[in-house]
Design a protein around this motif. Structure first.
Motif, short mmCIF file in Angstrom:
data_model
loop_
_atom_site.label_atom_id
_atom_site.label_comp_id
_atom_site.label_asym_id
_atom_site.label_seq_id
_atom_site.Cartn_x
_atom_site.Cartn_y
_atom_site.Cartn_z
N PRO A 11 0.81 -1.23 0.00
CA PRO A 11 0.00 0.00 0.00
C PRO A 11 0.84 1.28 0.00
O PRO A 11 0.45 2.28 -0.59
CB PRO A 11 -0.83 -0.11 1.28
N ALA A 12 2.01 1.25 0.64
CA ALA A 12 2.88 2.44 0.67
C ALA A 12 3.73 2.55 -0.60
O ALA A 12 4.35 3.57 -0.83
CB ALA A 12 3.78 2.39 1.88
N GLN A 13 3.76 1.50 -1.40
CA GLN A 13 4.58 1.42 -2.62
C GLN A 13 6.00 1.93 -2.37
O GLN A 13 6.48 2.85 -3.04
CB GLN A 13 3.92 2.17 -3.76
N PRO A 14 6.71 1.31 -1.42
CA PRO A 14 8.04 1.80 -1.10
C PRO A 14 9.04 1.58 -2.23
O PRO A 14 8.95 0.61 -2.98
CB PRO A 14 8.42 0.98 0.13
N SER A 15 9.96 2.50 -2.33
CA SER A 15 11.10 2.35 -3.23
C SER A 15 12.30 2.03 -2.37
O SER A 15 12.39 2.45 -1.22
CB SER A 15 11.36 3.65 -3.99
N GLY A 16 13.20 1.27 -2.95
CA GLY A 16 14.39 0.89 -2.19
C GLY A 16 15.36 0.13 -3.06
O GLY A 16 15.44 0.35 -4.27
N ARG A 17 16.05 -0.79 -2.46
CA ARG A 17 17.07 -1.57 -3.15
C ARG A 17 16.79 -3.04 -2.94
O ARG A 17 16.58 -3.49 -1.81
CB ARG A 17 18.45 -1.19 -2.63
N LEU A 18 16.78 -3.79 -4.04
CA LEU A 18 16.62 -5.24 -4.01
C LEU A 18 18.00 -5.85 -4.08
O LEU A 18 18.78 -5.55 -4.99
CB LEU A 18 15.77 -5.70 -5.20
N ILE A 19 18.31 -6.70 -3.11
CA ILE A 19 19.64 -7.28 -2.98
C ILE A 19 19.50 -8.79 -2.87
O ILE A 19 18.68 -9.28 -2.10
CB ILE A 19 20.36 -6.72 -1.72
N PHE A 20 20.32 -9.51 -3.61
CA PHE A 20 20.38 -10.97 -3.51
C PHE A 20 21.75 -11.37 -2.99
O PHE A 20 22.77 -10.96 -3.56
CB PHE A 20 20.19 -11.66 -4.87
N THR A 21 21.77 -12.18 -1.94
CA THR A 21 23.01 -12.80 -1.49
C THR A 21 22.86 -14.30 -1.73
O THR A 21 21.81 -14.75 -2.19
CB THR A 21 23.28 -12.51 0.01
N GLY A 22 23.85 -15.06 -1.38
CA GLY A 22 23.76 -16.49 -1.56
C GLY A 22 22.72 -17.16 -0.69
O GLY A 22 22.24 -18.24 -1.01
N SER A 23 22.32 -16.50 0.40
CA SER A 23 21.38 -17.13 1.32
C SER A 23 20.02 -16.44 1.43
O SER A 23 19.08 -17.03 1.94
CB SER A 23 22.00 -17.21 2.72
N ARG A 24 19.92 -15.18 0.93
CA ARG A 24 18.66 -14.48 1.14
C ARG A 24 18.42 -13.36 0.14
O ARG A 24 19.32 -12.90 -0.55
CB ARG A 24 18.61 -13.92 2.56
N VAL A 25 17.16 -12.94 0.13
CA VAL A 25 16.70 -11.78 -0.64
C VAL A 25 16.48 -10.67 0.38
O VAL A 25 15.90 -10.91 1.44
CB VAL A 25 15.35 -12.08 -1.33
N ILE A 26 16.92 -9.48 0.05
CA ILE A 26 16.73 -8.35 0.95
C ILE A 26 16.12 -7.20 0.15
O ILE A 26 16.58 -6.89 -0.94
CB ILE A 26 18.07 -7.88 1.55
N PHE A 27 15.07 -6.61 0.71
CA PHE A 27 14.56 -5.35 0.16
C PHE A 27 14.77 -4.31 1.23
O PHE A 27 14.17 -4.37 2.30
CB PHE A 27 13.08 -5.45 -0.21
#
Length: 187
Positions: free
Chosen positions: A107-123
């Motif tokens: 609902p807030a439609q946040p902008s940020g950074r999508l990051i992939f590591t070998g073990s996880r996804v991070i937004f």
């Protein structure tokens, strides 16, 4: 004047049909990650005789296909990209992907950074960081500029909208690769 407007509209519909066919061919090339297809698609797109403004998105799609095929080649050779990042949410993990994006379904439609590591996804963006372990991802769906990660419960998914086709295509491939590697490591 009305007659010329109709004629122009008819030409546009013909161009739309040609672009639609071109997009089908592009999608087939993406699915196959065929490096030779980029040159043929470029020639086909040039042959449509449309202006640069009319084919701006398709040119971006071609750039994405070129990056995707290079990434596929590197992954097939056993080389995942390593992205240098000082982002604190990554910690000591090795980062394989980092791109600006948004979450259009939030609902807030946040902008940020999508990051992939070998073990996880991070937004990293919005009110809080979102972290998803790769073993929780059942399916990765990439469509247009979006990458969606579907959790094993099949009721929860996260859609990330990238700023360009290159990031979405490469992000989709890396997400499928990293989640598959995690599943293959589990007993």
């Amino acid at each position: 004047m009305h007659l010329f407007g109709w004629f122009r509209k008819r030409q546009t519909n013909s161009a739309d049909a040609k672009l639609e066919e071109w997009r089908r061919q592009w999608q087939a090339a993406v699915t196959a990650a065929n490096p030779a297809a980029a040159a043929a698609l470029t020639t086909d797109l040039d042959g449509l005789g449309l202006s640069e403004d009319d084919t701006e998105i398709e040119r971006e799609m071609l750039d994405g296909l070129a990056e995707l095929t290079q990434l596929r080649s590197n992954i097939d050779a056993g080389q995942l990209p390593i992205v240098q990042t000082g982002h604190r949410v990554v910690g000591t993990d090795i980062c394989h992907f980092s791109t600006p994006c948004s979450m259009p379904d939030d609902p807030a439609q946040p902008s940020g950074r999508l990051i992939f590591t070998g073990s996880r996804v991070i937004f990293a963006g919005g009110a809080r960081a979102l972290t998803i372990s790769w073993h929780m991802v059942a399916e990765v769906v990439q469509q247009e500029r979006d990458v969606a990660l579907v959790r094993h419960d099949r009721e929860t998914f996260y859609r990330f909208r990238c700023n360009n086709y290159s990031d979405a295509l490469c992000g989709g491939l890396l997400a499928r690769t990293l989640s598959a590697r995690t599943r293959n490591r589990q007993p």
